[in-house]
Design a protein around this motif. Structure first.
Motif, PDB file in Angstrom:
ATOM      1  N   TRP A  54       0.843  -1.195   0.000  1.00  0.00           N
ATOM      2  CA  TRP A  54       0.000   0.000   0.000  1.00  0.00           C
ATOM      3  C   TRP A  54       0.878   1.244   0.000  1.00  0.00           C
ATOM      4  CZ3 TRP A  54      -4.771  -0.663  -1.286  1.00  0.00           C
ATOM      5  CH2 TRP A  54      -5.449  -1.820  -0.935  1.00  0.00           C
ATOM      6  N   GLY A  57      -3.002   5.432   2.442  1.00  0.00           N
ATOM      7  CA  GLY A  57      -3.794   4.815   3.499  1.00  0.00           C
ATOM      8  C   GLY A  57      -2.897   4.015   4.423  1.00  0.00           C
ATOM      9  N   GLN A  73      -9.178  -6.374  -3.410  1.00  0.00           N
ATOM     10  CA  GLN A  73      -8.863  -5.647  -2.177  1.00  0.00           C
ATOM     11  C   GLN A  73      -8.682  -4.147  -2.460  1.00  0.00           C
ATOM     12  OE1 GLN A  73      -8.752  -7.048   0.938  1.00  0.00           O
ATOM     13  NE2 GLN A  73      -8.524  -5.002   1.738  1.00  0.00           N
ATOM     14  N   ARG A  77     -11.087  -0.817  -1.260  1.00  0.00           N
ATOM     15  CA  ARG A  77     -10.610   0.431  -0.656  1.00  0.00           C
ATOM     16  C   ARG A  77     -11.069   1.643  -1.472  1.00  0.00           C
ATOM     17  NH1 ARG A  77      -4.690   1.504   1.720  1.00  0.00           N
ATOM     18  NH2 ARG A  77      -5.496  -0.089   3.122  1.00  0.00           N
TER      19      ARG A  77
END
Length: 83
Positions: A54, A57, A73, A77
């Motif tokens: 990531w 975030g 996934q 988000r």
């Protein structure tokens, strides 16, 4: 039975930019291409696994069995309303 999603249930999919050797950068297609916050994650396929780092975030690396699982996934988000 087929379910027809309504507008509020639409899933946002990331834009993938191939960077070579089984690696991609996932970007938010709703963000201006010149905005550095457009990059969401770095993905790398290695040894039969997909590693997702990531960039925005929560930090950290997640491991997935498939590219589809990793993309799901990221889409999850992207679909969460930002405050």
């Amino acid at each position: 039975m087929l379910a027809t999603p309504i507008a509020g249930d639409q899933v946002r999919r990331p834009e993938l930019l191939w960077v070579g050797s089984g690696a991609w950068v996932a970007c938010d297609p709703a963000v201006d291409p010149n905005d550095p916050h457009r990059v969401i994650a770095y993905l790398e396929c290695k040894d039969g696994r997909v590693y997702l780092l990531w960039v925005t975030g929560s930090a950290g690396v997640c491991e997935f069995a498939s590219l589809r699982d990793a993309l799901d996934q990221i889409s999850q988000r992207l679909s969460v309303p930002q405050h």
